[in-house]
Design a protein around this motif. Structure first.
Motif, mmCIF file in Angstrom:
data_model
loop_
_atom_site.group_PDB
_atom_site.id
_atom_site.type_symbol
_atom_site.label_atom_id
_atom_site.label_comp_id
_atom_site.label_asym_id
_atom_site.label_seq_id
_atom_site.Cartn_x
_atom_site.Cartn_y
_atom_site.Cartn_z
ATOM 1 N N ALA A 174 14.331 0.805 6.576
ATOM 2 C CA ALA A 174 12.814 0.447 6.290
ATOM 3 C C ALA A 174 12.059 1.776 6.265
ATOM 4 O O ALA A 174 12.320 2.158 7.629
ATOM 5 N N SER A 175 11.182 2.220 5.293
ATOM 6 C CA SER A 175 9.882 3.143 5.290
ATOM 7 C C SER A 175 8.899 2.634 5.193
ATOM 8 O O SER A 175 8.719 2.100 4.035
ATOM 9 N N LEU A 176 8.045 2.978 5.847
ATOM 10 C CA LEU A 176 6.609 3.081 5.718
ATOM 11 C C LEU A 176 5.913 4.258 5.757
ATOM 12 O O LEU A 176 6.127 4.561 7.023
ATOM 13 N N ARG A 177 5.098 3.679 4.783
ATOM 14 C CA ARG A 177 3.631 5.437 4.785
ATOM 15 C C ARG A 177 2.869 5.479 4.088
ATOM 16 O O ARG A 177 2.430 4.446 3.804
ATOM 17 N N LEU A 178 1.841 5.661 5.272
ATOM 18 C CA LEU A 178 0.136 5.404 4.661
ATOM 19 C C LEU A 178 -0.317 6.480 3.944
ATOM 20 O O LEU A 178 0.588 7.514 3.926
ATOM 21 N N HIS A 179 -0.768 6.302 2.897
ATOM 22 C CA HIS A 179 -1.318 6.976 1.843
ATOM 23 C C HIS A 179 -2.871 7.280 1.665
ATOM 24 O O HIS A 179 -3.485 5.986 1.046
ATOM 25 N N HIS A 180 -3.931 8.516 1.718
ATOM 26 C CA HIS A 180 -4.809 8.482 1.198
ATOM 27 C C HIS A 180 -6.300 8.045 2.048
ATOM 28 O O HIS A 180 -6.660 7.261 1.854
ATOM 29 N N PRO A 181 -5.114 7.609 3.625
ATOM 30 C CA PRO A 181 -6.409 7.576 4.607
ATOM 31 C C PRO A 181 -7.628 8.238 4.621
ATOM 32 O O PRO A 181 -8.357 9.166 3.860
#
Length: 108
Positions: free
Chosen positions: A83-90
């Motif tokens: 699976a993948s985990l991504r952080l957006h708009h930090p």
């Protein structure tokens, strides 16, 4: 120790699934008091069999090293389950934390 009327750290977590993707929207602060809630939410996504987890940090005011640790742990766990985990708009502060720790390439 009397803490008076200090407010407890507040973090709201919203999850929206679409197929095998989840959008997790966090609002508030991520610190040692709230990081376990984030860990639980991310682990639940993985145990539910989701393959893509997008974390929206637009409304996160502050994220400290405990939050970073949770994101790194969840990212490693996600990779183990393909699976993948991504952080957006930090925020700029969170981006600095990710960059200084060398985690920006992994998480952003």
């Amino acid at each position: 120790m009397n803490r008076g009327v200090m407010a407890l750290p507040q973090l709201n977590i919203y999850r929206h699934d679409r197929g095998r993707r989840a959008l997790i929207t966090l609002a508030g602060e991520i610190d040692p008091a709230t990081a376990p809630q984030v860990r639980t939410a991310l682990e639940r996504c993985l145990s539910d069999g989701l393959t893509t987890i997008d974390v929206d940090l637009t409304a996160v005011g502050r994220c400290d090293s405990s939050g970073l640790s949770v994101f790194l742990h969840a990212s490693r766990h996600a990779a183990e389950t393909h699976a993948s985990l991504r952080l957006h708009h930090p925020s700029p502060q969170t981006t600095r934390l990710l960059t200084d720790s060398g985690s920006d390439l992994l998480l952003l």
